[in-house]
Design a protein around this motif. Structure first.
Motif, PDB file in Angstrom:
ATOM      1  N   LEU A  36      -6.950   4.073  -2.420  1.00 64.13           N
ATOM      2  CA  LEU A  36      -6.154   3.042  -3.086  1.00 64.13           C
ATOM      3  C   LEU A  36      -5.633   1.949  -2.154  1.00 64.13           C
ATOM      4  CD1 LEU A  36      -5.182   2.069  -5.789  1.00 64.13           C
ATOM      5  CD2 LEU A  36      -3.143   3.480  -5.537  1.00 64.13           C
ATOM      6  N   PRO A  37      -5.144   2.261  -0.935  1.00 60.69           N
ATOM      7  CA  PRO A  37      -4.658   1.162  -0.097  1.00 60.69           C
ATOM      8  C   PRO A  37      -5.702   0.079   0.158  1.00 60.69           C
ATOM      9  CG  PRO A  37      -3.865   3.237   0.761  1.00 60.69           C
ATOM     10  CD  PRO A  37      -4.842   3.573  -0.341  1.00 60.69           C
ATOM     11  N   ASN A  38      -6.961   0.474   0.384  1.00 62.72           N
ATOM     12  CA  ASN A  38      -8.013  -0.514   0.591  1.00 62.72           C
ATOM     13  C   ASN A  38      -8.578  -1.045  -0.715  1.00 62.72           C
ATOM     14  OD1 ASN A  38      -7.825  -0.416   3.347  1.00 62.72           O
ATOM     15  ND2 ASN A  38      -9.560   0.962   3.640  1.00 62.72           N
ATOM     16  N   LEU A  39      -8.602  -0.210  -1.747  1.00 64.10           N
ATOM     17  CA  LEU A  39      -9.126  -0.635  -3.044  1.00 64.10           C
ATOM     18  C   LEU A  39      -8.207  -1.656  -3.698  1.00 64.10           C
ATOM     19  CD1 LEU A  39     -11.276  -0.138  -5.301  1.00 64.10           C
ATOM     20  CD2 LEU A  39      -9.748   1.628  -6.199  1.00 64.10           C
ATOM     21  N   GLY A  40      -6.908  -1.589  -3.372  1.00 63.00           N
ATOM     22  CA  GLY A  40      -5.934  -2.462  -4.020  1.00 63.00           C
ATOM     23  C   GLY A  40      -6.314  -3.917  -3.946  1.00 63.00           C
ATOM     24  N   ALA A  41      -6.732  -4.372  -2.765  1.00 58.85           N
ATOM     25  CA  ALA A  41      -7.093  -5.784  -2.614  1.00 58.85           C
ATOM     26  C   ALA A  41      -8.319  -6.139  -3.448  1.00 58.85           C
ATOM     27  CB  ALA A  41      -7.350  -6.089  -1.140  1.00 58.85           C
ATOM     28  N   VAL A  42      -9.250  -5.188  -3.608  1.00 57.35           N
ATOM     29  CA  VAL A  42     -10.484  -5.442  -4.352  1.00 57.35           C
ATOM     30  C   VAL A  42     -10.197  -5.609  -5.843  1.00 57.35           C
ATOM     31  CG1 VAL A  42     -12.749  -4.507  -4.969  1.00 57.35           C
ATOM     32  CG2 VAL A  42     -11.836  -4.181  -2.654  1.00 57.35           C
ATOM     33  N   VAL A  43      -9.315  -4.774  -6.392  1.00 60.34           N
ATOM     34  CA  VAL A  43      -9.043  -4.825  -7.837  1.00 60.34           C
ATOM     35  C   VAL A  43      -7.795  -5.642  -8.156  1.00 60.34           C
ATOM     36  CG1 VAL A  43     -10.226  -2.646  -8.274  1.00 60.34           C
ATOM     37  CG2 VAL A  43      -7.766  -2.638  -7.767  1.00 60.34           C
ATOM     38  N   GLY A  44      -7.233  -6.297  -7.148  1.00 61.40           N
ATOM     39  CA  GLY A  44      -6.128  -7.209  -7.391  1.00 61.40           C
ATOM     40  C   GLY A  44      -4.762  -6.557  -7.487  1.00 61.40           C
ATOM     41  N   ILE A  45      -4.514  -5.518  -6.691  1.00 61.56           N
ATOM     42  CA  ILE A  45      -3.204  -4.859  -6.678  1.00 61.56           C
ATOM     43  C   ILE A  45      -2.512  -5.206  -5.364  1.00 61.56           C
ATOM     44  CG2 ILE A  45      -1.974  -2.676  -6.852  1.00 61.56           C
ATOM     45  CD1 ILE A  45      -4.377  -1.476  -8.246  1.00 61.56           C
ATOM     46  N   ALA A  46      -1.323  -5.797  -5.432  1.00 63.22           N
ATOM     47  CA  ALA A  46      -0.584  -6.211  -4.251  1.00 63.22           C
ATOM     48  C   ALA A  46      -0.138  -4.988  -3.445  1.00 63.22           C
ATOM     49  CB  ALA A  46       0.634  -7.036  -4.657  1.00 63.22           C
ATOM     50  N   PRO A  47       0.024  -5.134  -2.111  1.00 60.38           N
ATOM     51  CA  PRO A  47       0.434  -4.000  -1.267  1.00 60.38           C
ATOM     52  C   PRO A  47       1.725  -3.339  -1.733  1.00 60.38           C
ATOM     53  CG  PRO A  47      -0.314  -5.808   0.109  1.00 60.38           C
ATOM     54  CD  PRO A  47      -0.285  -6.330  -1.301  1.00 60.38           C
ATOM     55  N   VAL A  48       2.705  -4.140  -2.170  1.00 60.23           N
ATOM     56  CA  VAL A  48       3.962  -3.557  -2.635  1.00 60.23           C
ATOM     57  C   VAL A  48       3.722  -2.684  -3.867  1.00 60.23           C
ATOM     58  CG1 VAL A  48       6.235  -4.054  -3.602  1.00 60.23           C
ATOM     59  CG2 VAL A  48       5.388  -5.400  -1.675  1.00 60.23           C
ATOM     60  N   VAL A  49       2.842  -3.158  -4.767  1.00 59.93           N
ATOM     61  CA  VAL A  49       2.525  -2.391  -5.981  1.00 59.93           C
ATOM     62  C   VAL A  49       1.771  -1.113  -5.612  1.00 59.93           C
ATOM     63  CG1 VAL A  49       1.348  -2.430  -8.218  1.00 59.93           C
ATOM     64  CG2 VAL A  49       2.502  -4.481  -7.371  1.00 59.93           C
ATOM     65  N   VAL A  50       0.891  -1.206  -4.602  1.00 62.85           N
ATOM     66  CA  VAL A  50       0.198  -0.004  -4.125  1.00 62.85           C
ATOM     67  C   VAL A  50       1.212   1.037  -3.667  1.00 62.85           C
ATOM     68  CG1 VAL A  50      -1.301   0.932  -2.318  1.00 62.85           C
ATOM     69  CG2 VAL A  50      -1.936  -1.171  -3.500  1.00 62.85           C
ATOM     70  N   GLY A  51       2.240   0.593  -2.932  1.00 62.44           N
ATOM     71  CA  GLY A  51       3.284   1.511  -2.496  1.00 62.44           C
ATOM     72  C   GLY A  51       4.011   2.152  -3.662  1.00 62.44           C
ATOM     73  N   VAL A  52       4.283   1.363  -4.699  1.00 64.75           N
ATOM     74  CA  VAL A  52       4.946   1.897  -5.894  1.00 64.75           C
ATOM     75  C   VAL A  52       4.063   2.930  -6.585  1.00 64.75           C
ATOM     76  CG1 VAL A  52       5.804   1.320  -8.198  1.00 64.75           C
ATOM     77  CG2 VAL A  52       6.368  -0.152  -6.253  1.00 64.75           C
ATOM     78  N   ILE A  53       2.751   2.621  -6.684  1.00 63.78           N
ATOM     79  CA  ILE A  53       1.823   3.556  -7.334  1.00 63.78           C
ATOM     80  C   ILE A  53       1.754   4.874  -6.554  1.00 63.78           C
ATOM     81  CG2 ILE A  53      -0.612   3.966  -7.861  1.00 63.78           C
ATOM     82  CD1 ILE A  53      -0.835   0.955  -8.491  1.00 63.78           C
ATOM     83  N   LEU A  54       1.616   4.771  -5.237  1.00 63.28           N
ATOM     84  CA  LEU A  54       1.507   5.982  -4.427  1.00 63.28           C
ATOM     85  C   LEU A  54       2.774   6.823  -4.481  1.00 63.28           C
ATOM     86  CD1 LEU A  54      -0.366   4.682  -1.245  1.00 63.28           C
ATOM     87  CD2 LEU A  54      -1.303   6.047  -3.113  1.00 63.28           C
ATOM     88  N   SER A  55       3.921   6.172  -4.648  1.00 65.91           N
ATOM     89  CA  SER A  55       5.192   6.905  -4.669  1.00 65.91           C
ATOM     90  C   SER A  55       5.635   7.285  -6.074  1.00 65.91           C
ATOM     91  CB  SER A  55       6.295   6.062  -4.017  1.00 65.91           C
ATOM     92  OG  SER A  55       6.499   4.852  -4.715  1.00 65.91           O
ATOM     93  N   ALA A  56       4.929   6.812  -7.109  1.00 68.68           N
ATOM     94  CA  ALA A  56       5.369   7.044  -8.490  1.00 68.68           C
ATOM     95  C   ALA A  56       5.453   8.519  -8.822  1.00 68.68           C
ATOM     96  CB  ALA A  56       4.422   6.342  -9.468  1.00 68.68           C
ATOM     97  N   ASN A  57       4.486   9.307  -8.340  1.00 67.80           N
ATOM     98  CA  ASN A  57       4.528  10.735  -8.642  1.00 67.80           C
ATOM     99  C   ASN A  57       5.766  11.387  -8.033  1.00 67.80           C
ATOM    100  OD1 ASN A  57       3.388  10.485  -5.953  1.00 67.80           O
ATOM    101  ND2 ASN A  57       2.839  12.642  -6.095  1.00 67.80           N
TER     102      ASN A  57
END
Length: 409
Positions: A36-57
């Motif tokens: 996900l950290p590297n995929l985020g840029a490809v599918v248009g997910i900002a780094p801050v949002v990636v952090g939120v997704i990874l921490s959501a669980n």
């Protein structure tokens, strides 16, 4: 309730069933981190949002742990465990849907939310099952095996996400993880027994947090442990490797991250068993806990200077040994000091404080690392385990006339 029948390696059958189920389930937990950290840029997910997704669980589990612990004490272990495995399987399938969606961030976030709820049920019941079926004299070994064994699928998932994702793509990695989660569902339904004496009284709510000294002392230490390892290291390693010269990154940042984290968590599983067994032999948990916190801190210091692959590997192995070695004795200490009928609630609080640490780490570490540099972040983080060791020993000495032993707890 299940009897203490012994199965593989002299472990109770119930513990073996937990280990097999959570191994297959763990692939879904690890597969997303190197992708996900590297995929985020490809599918248009900002780094801050990636952090939120990874921490959501972790955020969801933070809120769910205390109520889930109360549920276990009210209704038993089998039903919550089965429910948790099903929820995590659905969550893993959600990663596949996210890749095909026009709103991937929403689907990834939803999957992580479901994973958090499911893992709250799985972890609370796994530790409670182990406490129910083991003897006090072997609690360190049994609880440590469960603590390490329930993590074994995670490094496999990290490697799956890093290597299979690098070679065949994210879809292939998520599909394999989903299939293994379905297998976990089948094993769980067939093999997980009921082990817990239930208390059908009382309600279930967020206020079911256990404020007893054992839960708060061990849970606070778990906060520091998961902040350092599951928070800072997991959230930043891929990005840190992007800044390391090519000689330190063997198969790309994503693939190297998967290999390093996989090796680290596998090392942690081995040292979890060793740490628990050592605390049984010594009759004391605290010396093992303190030693492993020092090891964890040393790993962070070494990671800060990691510019070649041997140094990076040595650092993550130290981190794995520290986090694995401390985790088993910590949860065993909780079991030593807690009545069996209250173990579900105590475990829920222990997990909640750990998840709070991991959540904070996942949310702040990537932005902070980008701002001050990852080596500086790692040096600062090295202070956290040392501080936790000081707090644990201080709280135990001020709460008890003497630090409790395994036999007297």
């Amino acid at each position: 309730m299940a009897t203490r029948r012994l199965g593989v390696f002299g472990l109770p059958h119930a513990v073996v069933a937990v280990l097999v189920s959570t191994f297959f389930l763990g692939f879904g937990g690890g597969v997303v981190f190197p992708i996900l950290p590297n995929l985020g840029a490809v599918v248009g997910i900002a780094p801050v949002v990636v952090g939120v997704i990874l921490s959501a669980n972790r955020i969801v589990r933070l809120l769910a742990n205390a109520p889930v612990g109360a549920v276990v004490d009210r209704v038993g272990t089998r039903t919550p465990f089965v429910a948790g495995v099903i929820l995590e399987t659905v969550a893993t399938a959600g990663y596949l849907l996210a890749l095909r969606s026009s709103m991937p961030a929403v689907w990834f976030l939803g999957a992580r939310v479901l994973w958090g709820l499911g893992s709250a049920f799985v972890l609370a019941t796994a530790y409670t099952i182990a406490a129910d079926v083991c003897d006090p004299e072997s609690r360190g070994r049994t609880m440590s095996i469960v603590r390490g064994g329930t993590s074994l699928g995670f490094p496999a998932g990290m490697s799956l996400g890093g290597i299979v994702g690098e070679v065949y793509g994210a879809s292939a990695a998520f599909a394999v993880a989903t299939g293994l989660s379905v297998l976990a569902c089948l094993v769980t339904y067939v093999a997980i027994p009921e082990t817990h004496a239930v208390d059908g009284t009382g309600g279930v709510a967020l206020r079911n947090i256990d404020l007893s000294s054992p839960a708060l002392i061990t849970g606070g230490a778990n906060f520091a442990l998961l902040f350092t390892y599951n928070g800072v290291v997991f959230a930043t390693l891929v990005s840190f490797l992007d800044t390391v010269e090519a000689g330190g990154v063997a198969v790309g940042a994503q693939g190297t991250s998967g290999v390093l984290i996989g090796a680290s968590v596998l090392t942690g599983s081995v040292f979890s068993v060793a740490g628990g067994k050592a605390s049984d032999i010594m009759g004391r948990r605290v010396p093992v806990i303190l030693t492993c916190f020092v090891c964890l801190s040393a790993g962070m210091v070494l990671l800060a200077i990691g510019t070649t692959f041997p140094i990076l590997l040595a650092s993550v192995l130290l981190l794995g040994a520290g986090q694995g070695g401390v985790g088993g004795p910590l949860v065993s200490l909780l079991g030593d000091l807690t009545a069996s009928a209250e173990m579900g609630s105590a475990t829920g609080t222990y997990n909640a404080l750990g998840d709070l640490g991991a959540t904070v780490g996942l949310l702040v570490s990537l932005p902070l690392g980008n701002a001050i540099g990852f080596p500086s972040l790692y040096r600062l983080t090295a202070l956290v385990p040392i501080s936790a060791a000081v707090v644990v020993i201080g709280c135990l000495y001020t709460t008890y006339d003497e630090i409790p032993s395994v036999t007297s707890g």
